[in-house]
Design a protein around this motif. Structure first.
Motif, mmCIF file in Angstrom:
data_model
loop_
_atom_site.group_PDB
_atom_site.id
_atom_site.type_symbol
_atom_site.label_atom_id
_atom_site.label_comp_id
_atom_site.label_asym_id
_atom_site.label_seq_id
_atom_site.Cartn_x
_atom_site.Cartn_y
_atom_site.Cartn_z
ATOM 1 N N LEU A 16 31.436 1.822 -21.025
ATOM 2 C CA LEU A 16 30.726 1.093 -19.978
ATOM 3 C C LEU A 16 31.431 -0.233 -19.741
ATOM 4 O O LEU A 16 31.846 -0.898 -20.699
ATOM 5 C CB LEU A 16 29.277 0.827 -20.385
ATOM 6 N N ALA A 17 31.545 -0.607 -18.487
ATOM 7 C CA ALA A 17 32.181 -1.875 -18.135
ATOM 8 C C ALA A 17 31.473 -3.028 -18.848
ATOM 9 O O ALA A 17 30.255 -3.063 -18.922
ATOM 10 C CB ALA A 17 32.132 -2.069 -16.627
ATOM 11 N N GLY A 18 32.275 -3.936 -19.391
ATOM 12 C CA GLY A 18 31.724 -5.115 -20.035
ATOM 13 C C GLY A 18 31.398 -4.946 -21.509
ATOM 14 O O GLY A 18 30.983 -5.897 -22.157
ATOM 15 N N LEU A 68 22.511 -4.290 -20.736
ATOM 16 C CA LEU A 68 22.395 -4.530 -19.310
ATOM 17 C C LEU A 68 23.595 -3.891 -18.619
ATOM 18 O O LEU A 68 24.744 -4.145 -18.994
ATOM 19 C CB LEU A 68 22.364 -6.031 -19.027
ATOM 20 N N ILE A 69 23.340 -3.022 -17.653
ATOM 21 C CA ILE A 69 24.405 -2.356 -16.908
ATOM 22 C C ILE A 69 24.065 -2.415 -15.425
ATOM 23 O O ILE A 69 22.960 -2.789 -15.049
ATOM 24 C CB ILE A 69 24.578 -0.875 -17.339
ATOM 25 N N THR A 70 25.015 -2.036 -14.594
ATOM 26 C CA THR A 70 24.727 -1.909 -13.167
ATOM 27 C C THR A 70 24.617 -0.426 -12.834
ATOM 28 O O THR A 70 25.170 0.433 -13.536
ATOM 29 C CB THR A 70 25.837 -2.534 -12.295
#
Length: 102
Positions: A16-18, A68-70
């Protein structure tokens, strides 16, 4: 405020990004929080946060992270998983909605 929950399934390791590192294949719970928009003549909600629950494994068993993800990052990770699965095996990555409103 309202919350909805859904389960996503990854057939392959994914990132996952981040966040550093890869997560293992499996089922993951996603929580979407929305707030009621005030002052409209109809009921409407705005998404304010999307979280993925990541359960600890091995040395971190018993520990759960709320990441926390988008929605875009989640959709991209699922798309990558489907592409890998399509090219390699017959497993499925899927979204299955499961509403839990507060």
């Amino acid at each position: 405020m309202r919350s909805s929950r859904l389960m996503v399934t990854f057939a392959n390791p994914f990132a996952l990004a981040g966040y550093p590192g890869e997560l293992l294949p499996g089922d993951y719970e996603v929580v979407v929080e929305e707030e009621l928009l005030q002052g409209l003549s109809f009921e409407a909600y705005r998404r304010i946060a999307t979280y993925m629950l990541v359960h600890g494994r091995r040395g971190l068993a018993g520990r759960t992270e709320l990441r926390l993800i988008t929605q875009n990052d989640l959709d991209e990770a699922l798309s990558r998983d489907r592409a890998i699965t399509k090219d390699g095996t017959d497993s499925e990555a899927a979204l299955s909605p499961q509403e839990d409103q507060k």
